[in-house]
Design a protein around this motif. Structure first.
Motif, PDB file in Angstrom:
ATOM      1  N   THR A  91       9.898   3.238   4.251  1.00  0.00           N
ATOM      2  CA  THR A  91      11.064   2.796   3.477  1.00  0.00           C
ATOM      3  C   THR A  91      12.086   3.913   3.284  1.00  0.00           C
ATOM      4  O   THR A  91      13.302   3.701   3.423  1.00  0.00           O
ATOM      5  CB  THR A  91      10.632   2.237   2.107  1.00  0.00           C
ATOM      6  OG1 THR A  91       9.783   1.106   2.320  1.00  0.00           O
ATOM      7  CG2 THR A  91      11.835   1.810   1.286  1.00  0.00           C
ATOM      8  N   LYS A  92      11.625   5.110   2.975  1.00  0.00           N
ATOM      9  CA  LYS A  92      12.547   6.230   2.761  1.00  0.00           C
ATOM     10  C   LYS A  92      13.401   6.480   3.996  1.00  0.00           C
ATOM     11  O   LYS A  92      14.633   6.652   3.906  1.00  0.00           O
ATOM     12  CB  LYS A  92      11.767   7.491   2.392  1.00  0.00           C
ATOM     13  CG  LYS A  92      12.655   8.685   2.060  1.00  0.00           C
ATOM     14  CD  LYS A  92      11.823   9.867   1.569  1.00  0.00           C
ATOM     15  CE  LYS A  92      12.735  11.022   1.144  1.00  0.00           C
ATOM     16  NZ  LYS A  92      11.937  12.158   0.604  1.00  0.00           N
ATOM     17  N   VAL A 101      15.902   3.498   4.526  1.00  0.00           N
ATOM     18  CA  VAL A 101      17.003   3.545   3.561  1.00  0.00           C
ATOM     19  C   VAL A 101      17.976   4.674   3.916  1.00  0.00           C
ATOM     20  O   VAL A 101      19.199   4.498   3.853  1.00  0.00           O
ATOM     21  CB  VAL A 101      16.463   3.718   2.127  1.00  0.00           C
ATOM     22  CG1 VAL A 101      17.577   4.086   1.166  1.00  0.00           C
ATOM     23  CG2 VAL A 101      15.775   2.422   1.673  1.00  0.00           C
ATOM     24  N   LEU A 131      16.865  -3.146  -0.391  1.00  0.00           N
ATOM     25  CA  LEU A 131      16.502  -2.593  -1.695  1.00  0.00           C
ATOM     26  C   LEU A 131      15.847  -3.644  -2.590  1.00  0.00           C
ATOM     27  O   LEU A 131      14.906  -3.334  -3.335  1.00  0.00           O
ATOM     28  CB  LEU A 131      17.738  -2.001  -2.383  1.00  0.00           C
ATOM     29  CG  LEU A 131      18.269  -0.696  -1.784  1.00  0.00           C
ATOM     30  CD1 LEU A 131      19.585  -0.310  -2.439  1.00  0.00           C
ATOM     31  CD2 LEU A 131      17.251   0.430  -1.923  1.00  0.00           C
ATOM     32  N   ASP A 138      21.881   4.350  -4.600  1.00  0.00           N
ATOM     33  CA  ASP A 138      21.138   5.602  -4.800  1.00  0.00           C
ATOM     34  C   ASP A 138      20.346   5.557  -6.105  1.00  0.00           C
ATOM     35  O   ASP A 138      19.209   6.033  -6.173  1.00  0.00           O
ATOM     36  CB  ASP A 138      22.102   6.794  -4.809  1.00  0.00           C
ATOM     37  CG  ASP A 138      22.643   7.122  -3.428  1.00  0.00           C
ATOM     38  OD1 ASP A 138      22.093   6.610  -2.437  1.00  0.00           O
ATOM     39  OD2 ASP A 138      23.642   7.872  -3.338  1.00  0.00           O
ATOM     40  N   TYR A 153      17.348   3.285  -5.596  1.00  0.00           N
ATOM     41  CA  TYR A 153      16.307   3.888  -4.773  1.00  0.00           C
ATOM     42  C   TYR A 153      15.564   4.990  -5.531  1.00  0.00           C
ATOM     43  O   TYR A 153      14.345   5.147  -5.356  1.00  0.00           O
ATOM     44  CB  TYR A 153      16.856   4.441  -3.453  1.00  0.00           C
ATOM     45  CG  TYR A 153      15.732   4.948  -2.595  1.00  0.00           C
ATOM     46  CD1 TYR A 153      14.876   4.045  -1.958  1.00  0.00           C
ATOM     47  CD2 TYR A 153      15.461   6.303  -2.490  1.00  0.00           C
ATOM     48  CE1 TYR A 153      13.790   4.490  -1.221  1.00  0.00           C
ATOM     49  CE2 TYR A 153      14.376   6.753  -1.754  1.00  0.00           C
ATOM     50  CZ  TYR A 153      13.547   5.846  -1.120  1.00  0.00           C
ATOM     51  OH  TYR A 153      12.462   6.286  -0.414  1.00  0.00           O
ATOM     52  N   GLU A 190      11.592   5.008  -5.800  1.00  0.00           N
ATOM     53  CA  GLU A 190      10.797   6.144  -5.315  1.00  0.00           C
ATOM     54  C   GLU A 190       9.923   6.711  -6.435  1.00  0.00           C
ATOM     55  O   GLU A 190       8.761   7.061  -6.208  1.00  0.00           O
ATOM     56  CB  GLU A 190      11.734   7.227  -4.767  1.00  0.00           C
ATOM     57  CG  GLU A 190      11.030   8.302  -3.962  1.00  0.00           C
ATOM     58  CD  GLU A 190      12.003   9.209  -3.242  1.00  0.00           C
ATOM     59  OE1 GLU A 190      11.778   9.508  -2.058  1.00  0.00           O
ATOM     60  OE2 GLU A 190      13.001   9.619  -3.863  1.00  0.00           O
TER      61      GLU A 190
END
Length: 255
Positions: free
Chosen positions: A144-145, A148, A175, A234, A237, A241
């Motif tokens: 995912t990181k 994105v 997202l 951002d 996310y 995270e």
């Protein structure tokens, strides 16, 4: 809890049936003997697609993804998009048999739960039942990181307005799906309806509801400021995270 398949029966609407058949035929002709099976997900195989708004989502499973040349694949997609203007785009993911069978919580999940087989032998049937657990959620978000970061770069450098709108819609959807992963243990099902997904996030996730509503609004109407959107994206996310980090730490303490 075991994850059930999202689409149990193919119900392609008449206006898309000819396209699906032709795309599969083109793939099999162009890459003869190199494709094991072909899958679809999303609104077209469910029979809920909207002309001029819905896209087509395919997955090709093969022995060696390097044998499926992207340039030749793109030419097929471009040709059929001109022939079938009711489609907004054609997305085609390529993975190997080994990926599906050796990564049950990633590619195995994708083929077994999200997709439905439209050609060949369904390799998803060889994937063991997928249990909802912190390990599954962490495995599912392994890439995912990177995904994105990739779409963030594409959007931040896009100068064409049409592409900006497309990237914002895709980024919003990605997202929202990431946030939905965080509440899977609460819902017990994988949901691909965006309204239901959004409502579940609002019900079970501790994130600021305004951020979720903003993402969903951008998914519906992506004609917003790129700078404003990236700021919100951002923030979302960072929340996601951190939630994954807490989940991983909690799981490690139990091992």
């Amino acid at each position: 809890m075991i994850l059930e398949k999202v689409i149990n029966k193919i119900e392609i609407q008449s206006e898309y049936k000819d396209f699906v058949d032709k795309y599969i035929d083109n793939l099999l002709t162009e890459f003869k003997g190199k494709i094991h099976s072909i899958y679809m997900c999303g609104s077209i195989p469910k029979g809920t697609a909207t002309p001029f708004k819905s896209d087509a989502d395919f997955t090709i499973v093969c022995e060696d993804p390097k044998e499926i040349d992207y340039e030749r694949l793109s030419k097929i997609k471009d040709r059929l998009l001109q022939e079938y203007p009711i489609l907004t785009k054609i997305d085609t993911i390529i993975c190997s048999m080994e990926d599906v069978l050796s990564k049950p919580n990633e590619w195995g999940f994708w083929v077994k739960v999200i997709c439905i087989c439209v050609y060949g032998q369904d390799v998803g049937e060889q994937v063991p039942p997928i249990q909802i657990s912190p390990k599954f959620i962490l495995d599912l978000n392994t890439d995912t990181k990177e995904e994105v970061a990739h779409i963030h770069r594409l959007l931040s450098t896009a100068s064409d307005h049409t592409m900006q709108v497309r990237y914002i819609k895709g980024y919003s959807k990605r997202l929202l799906r990431a946030l939905y992963c965080l509440v899977l243990e609460d819902t017990g099902v994988w949901e691909d309806d965006m309204v239901t997904m959004k409502n579940a996030i609002l019900d079970y996730c501790e994130i600021d509801p305004a951020l979720v509503d903003y993402l969903y609004a951008c998914y519906l109407d992506s004609n917003v400021s790129v700078e404003e959107f990236l700021g919100i994206a951002d923030e979302v996310y960072r929340y996601f995270e951190n939630a994954l980090r807490v989940m991983a730490t909690s799981r490690a303490s139990l091992d």
